[in-house]
Structures are given as structure tokens and as C-alpha cells.
Design an enzyme around this catalytic site. Structure first.
Site, mmCIF file in Angstrom:
data_model
loop_
_atom_site.group_PDB
_atom_site.id
_atom_site.type_symbol
_atom_site.label_atom_id
_atom_site.label_comp_id
_atom_site.label_asym_id
_atom_site.label_seq_id
_atom_site.Cartn_x
_atom_site.Cartn_y
_atom_site.Cartn_z
ATOM 1 N N HIS A 59 0.809 -1.219 0.000
ATOM 2 C CA HIS A 59 0.000 0.000 0.000
ATOM 3 C C HIS A 59 0.846 1.275 0.000
ATOM 4 O O HIS A 59 0.336 2.358 -0.282
ATOM 5 C CB HIS A 59 -0.992 0.000 1.184
ATOM 6 C CG HIS A 59 -0.387 0.283 2.529
ATOM 7 N ND1 HIS A 59 -0.050 -0.707 3.426
ATOM 8 C CD2 HIS A 59 -0.076 1.448 3.138
ATOM 9 C CE1 HIS A 59 0.444 -0.166 4.529
ATOM 10 N NE2 HIS A 59 0.426 1.145 4.367
ATOM 11 N N ASP A 85 0.148 -7.643 1.444
ATOM 12 C CA ASP A 85 0.573 -6.250 1.534
ATOM 13 C C ASP A 85 2.095 -6.128 1.527
ATOM 14 O O ASP A 85 2.681 -5.344 2.277
ATOM 15 C CB ASP A 85 -0.009 -5.580 2.791
ATOM 16 C CG ASP A 85 0.101 -4.059 2.738
ATOM 17 O OD1 ASP A 85 0.213 -3.515 1.621
ATOM 18 O OD2 ASP A 85 0.083 -3.415 3.811
ATOM 19 N N SER A 136 4.706 2.657 7.845
ATOM 20 C CA SER A 136 4.326 1.498 7.038
ATOM 21 C C SER A 136 5.481 1.035 6.157
ATOM 22 O O SER A 136 6.109 1.840 5.473
ATOM 23 C CB SER A 136 3.122 1.845 6.148
ATOM 24 O OG SER A 136 1.962 2.004 6.906
#
Length: 477
Positions: A115, A145, A218
Site C-alpha cells: 500500500h 501487503d 508502514s
């Protein structure tokens, strides 16, 4: 100084000395992260992306004809700054995002989250020395992911990779990343839980921690106290938009399996059974004759899928796979996804109160499995009533059976006051099983309903908009 005062003075001194020793011991017991950070930080990178989007002002068409506007507006529009145009003449604007990553090989392979780089037209990796390099996207896997990038370089600093299976709950862990763009920020915490399953993430047994993670973290690494990467920081649970003490990391074992497949084949393949499963709660366990809630209840099968071909049936409760127990239903996708297509698996199931072993050949996960269980319940024709449950049902037509891929079942026409209304049944729902018995017709449904036991959990399999699940209820009269 009197003897009494001297004793009091000595007592106070002893207490202060003991307190100082306790504080020193506590300080010595706390971990020192300085060496870990010094050694690991150079391999942690900041990732920024750029995505070109159509200009909002141009999305609805070109600028209006100025000659058709009142004089007062002509100068206003003439003096407006124009958006830069692409070579094709289309106005564009840029969307940017920030994330983190880490270098896993000295020739420039970088791991991060899918992402972070999704839909990016340009990916820039900034190293610890603040140099910036364009990155090539090797491949991504949305289901886990995980994304693998490649930058040009030699003898680049790399992280040490650990074993996430050996990670223990309560163990100290540390994250390095770029929250809100602040490069190489360090936060610490402990492992709160392992094997967590999050909504829409059935194939990742997440590591839960209380390490402070915020936007920009992230894709960054999660380290153990040996300075080894044990996970990729991926998600947080929040109601405020910021960190609330619940953060989740992808185990490095899962991430590296994905990365190796992306590097070799450019895509990821994983095992697939072709089943829809649900959790076994206390009432379902009672209705299926289990001693305690455990396993994965098969609510739906894909026609001609691996599970259906092996003889697995709707209503089976899968207790183990290849000897590994299925405690929560989420354990099954993790185990199946780790197998390759063509692998053999042995399933231990409960069927009609008896244990059975079913051997299945694992299939390959379809590229897009969103519409596998598609189907719509149609309008009923021909009906029968069961006043005991407070629901009116009708036989499925041939077209309905074909559309829903069913051999039998009944469709709900009307719901009155009673048990059916209390458990949330709605007109259009399709009932295929009642009290662990398949429903062939509206008459069978009525006959089975008449013989339902009192004050004991009874299961019912219901399809709503093509999706199946088991529900339970009790009749008091």
C-alpha cells in the site's frame, strides 16, 4: 545527638540506600537499544512515491469560452494560473505519499508494504546518508501487503533477517521508520500477541505489538533484541486516526516467502481449498457435538474446487491439517496458503458427530477470488409454512438452484414474530440445512422444524446474497 535520633537517622539512610539500589537495578534491567539502532539504522530507508492524476479543473472539460462570459469574469479567468500540461496536453496534478522500507541485499533489493507503493508512477528511495535513488518495482502482493523494490547499488547496508516463528509474546521489539516524514524515528514496545487475523487479511498471521506506529512507518522493519528483522510494520487499529497501542506487523517469514517468489516469478502462488469457513462458537460447537469451540466450520464449497473434489462437505468442522490443530478458523487459511498447488494435505474433520480423515490435493489460489461465491437469491414460487419458527418458506426453482449452484434448499418468503425474526432471518434468505440435516423441500423443512429439540442449540445454514454461514438458536417451547 541522642541515641534515638541517631537510630532514626541511620534508618532513613538505609531506606535511601535501598531505594537507590532498587532504582539502579531497575535501570539495569531495562534494555539498551543504542547498539541495535546504530547497527540497523543504515539499512532502513524512506520511501516517497508520486502518482500523476487528472487535474480536477480539467476533469470536467476545457476552460470555458471567455468571450461568452460577462466582462467582469473575463479578466479573472485570464489571470488564473494554469496547471502544467503533460506532453499529451492533459492537465495533471501529483499525489505523493511517504512510507518506510529496508534493504535486504547489498545489491539493492528493498522490502516495503504494497500500500506504500500502490499505483505509483515514480518511487524514490532515500538512504540514511540522504542520497536519493529511483526504485524499480519488482512486484507486489496485495493479499499480504508486501512489495519488492530494486535500487541500483553495490555493497549497500543490509538488515539481518530473523525467524518470526521463534518470536515470543512479551519479548521486546523495536521499530525504525519515518512517521510523518521524520526519518529514522525509533519506537519500542513488546510483542502483544501472535497469529492475529484482521478483516480482509486472511493470509497473514500478524504479529501484534504495542510499538508506536504512525503514518509513514508502514513498510518499515520490526526488530528483535538481537537486531534481526522479525516483521514489516503494516497496520494499526485506531479510532482516532493515530496510534492507540495496537499495531500489526507482517511476519518476516511470510514476507520473505513472498519476496522470493516475486523475485523469481514476478507473482505469488499460494494454496487454495475452495471453501468458505466460519468460526465455531459455543452454540455451534454444541449443535455439532463438539466438547469445546474449535476448528473451522465449512459453510460453503466452490463447485469442482479442491475441497469439493476431495469429498469435504458443508457442515464439516475441520479440526486439523497435516497434524497441525485448527484452534481458530483463521488458522486454516494461514496453513493452506503456505502450501503450493499440487501439495497433499490431510484434514481431520467432524461430520455428524464422528471424526473422519479426508485427503485433499491443494489447488492454486485464483488471481481474483472476489466473485467466486457470487449469486443472488431469486423470488420464491410455491410455499409452505412453519409456524413453530415463524417463517414462511418456498421451494427453490430450477433457475434459482442454478444461479445459486445448489441442489436443494428453501427460500424465505416471509418472516413473522418468532425465533426466525429474533435471529435476524430476512425474506430472500435461502436455508439449506436445519439441525445438521439437508433441506430438500419446503415440506422437509416443516417436518424437521416440528421435531427440533427444546433448550438446545440448533444450527441452521443460511445463504444471503450468495454468501453462506451457520447460525444457531434455541427453542424454548
Amino acid at each position: 545527638m541522642s541515641i534515638l535520633r541517631l537510630k532514626s537517622y541511620l534508618t532513613v539512610c538505609a531506606a535511601v540506600l535501598m531505594l537507590g539500589q532498587a532504582v539502579t537495578a531497575q535501570a539495569e534491567a531495562l534494555p539498551d537499544f543504542t547498539n541495535l539502532v546504530e547497527q540497523a539504522s543504515p539499512a532502513v530507508v524512506n520511501i516517497s512515491t508520486t502518482q500523476k492524476l487528472p487535474d480536477r479543473s480539467a476533469a470536467s472539460g476545457d476552460m470555458p469560452d471567455l468571450d461568452d462570459l460577462p466582462p467582469a469574469f473575463r479578466d479573472f479567468f485570464r489571470n488564473m494560473p494554469r496547471s502544467p500540461r503533460s506532453p499529451k496536453g492533459d492537465r495533471q496534478r501529483e499525489a505523493q505519499s511517504l512510507g518506510s522500507g529496508f534493504i535486504i541485499s547489498d545489491d539493492g533489493y528493498v522490502l516495503t508494504n504494497n500500500h506504500v507503493v500502490a499505483d505509483a508512477d515514480e518511487i524514490i528511495v532515500r538512504l540514511s546518508d540522504r542520497s536519493e535513488l529511483k526504485a524499480k518495482l519488482v512486484g507486489t502482493d496485495a493479499r499480504t501487503d508486501v512489495a519488492l523494490l530494486k535500487i541500483e547499488g553495490k555493497n549497500l547496508p543490509t538488515v539481518k533477517l530473523g525467524d518470526s516463528d521463534k518470536l515470543k509474546v512479551g519479548e521486546w521489539v523495536l521499530a525504525i521508520g519515518s512517521p510523518f516524514g521524520f526519518d529514522h524515528s525509533v519506537t519500542k514496545g513488546i510483542v502483544s500477541a501472535k497469529g492475529r487475523t484482521l478483516p480482509n487479511d486472511a493470509y497473514v498471521p500478524f504479529i501484534q505489538t504495542d510499538v508506536a506506529i504512525n503514518p509513514g512507518n508502514s513498510g518499515g522493519p520490526l526488530f528483535n533484541m538481537n537486531g534481526e528483522v522479525v516483521g514489516i510494520n503494516s497496520q494499526i487499529f485506531t479510532r482516532s486516526g493515530g496510534f492507540m497501542g495496537l499495531s500489526f506487523a507482517i511476519p518476516i517469514d511470510v514476507a520473505m516467502d513472498v519476496a522470493n517468489q516475486l523475485k523469481k516469478d514476478g507473482k505469488v502462488s499460494r494454496g487454495w481449498l475452495g471453501v468458505v469457513i466460519q468460526e465455531v462458537n459455543k452454540d455451534l460447537a454444541e449443535s455439532f457435538g463438539l466438547d469445546k469451540p474449535a476448528g473451522a466450520l465449512v459453510a460453503q464449497l466452490v463447485e469442482d474446487g479442491p475441497a469439493a473434489k476431495s469429498g469435504l462437505q458443508v457442515g464439516d468442522v475441520i479440526l486439523s491439517m497435516n497434524g497441525q490443530p485448527i484452534v481458530m478458523s483463521a488458522d486454516l487459511p494461514h496453513l493452506v496458503g503456505g502450501l503450493k498447488a499440487g501439495a497433499k494435505a490431510s484434514l481431520e474433520v467432524i461430520r455428524e458427530g464422528k471424526r473422519k480423515t479426508i485427503d485433499v490435493t491443494v489447488g492454486a489460489m485464483p488471481a481474483n477470488d472476489d466473485d467466486i461465491m457470487a449469486g443472488d437469491a431469486a423470488k420464491p414460487q410455491g410455499e409452505s409454512n412453519s409456524n413453530r419458527l415463524g417463517v414462511s418458506v418456498a421451494d427453490l426453482t430450477a433457475d434459482q438452484k442454478k444461479a445459486l449452484d445448489l441442489k436443494s434448499g428453501v427460500v424465505i418468503k416471509d418472516v413473522q414474530d418468532g425465533p426466525a425474526a429474533m435471529i435476524g432471518l430476512q425474506p430472500g434468505d435461502v436455508i439449506t440445512h436445519l439441525n445438521n440435516q439437508a433441506i430438500g423441500s419446503a415440506k422437509e423443512f416443516t417436518d424437521i422444524a416440528k421435531g427440533l429439540p427444546k433448550n438446545r442449540s440448533v444450527s441452521m445454514r443460511v445463504l444471503r446474497q450468495g454468501r453462506a454461514s451457520f447460525i444457531t438458536f434455541k427453542l424454548s417451547e
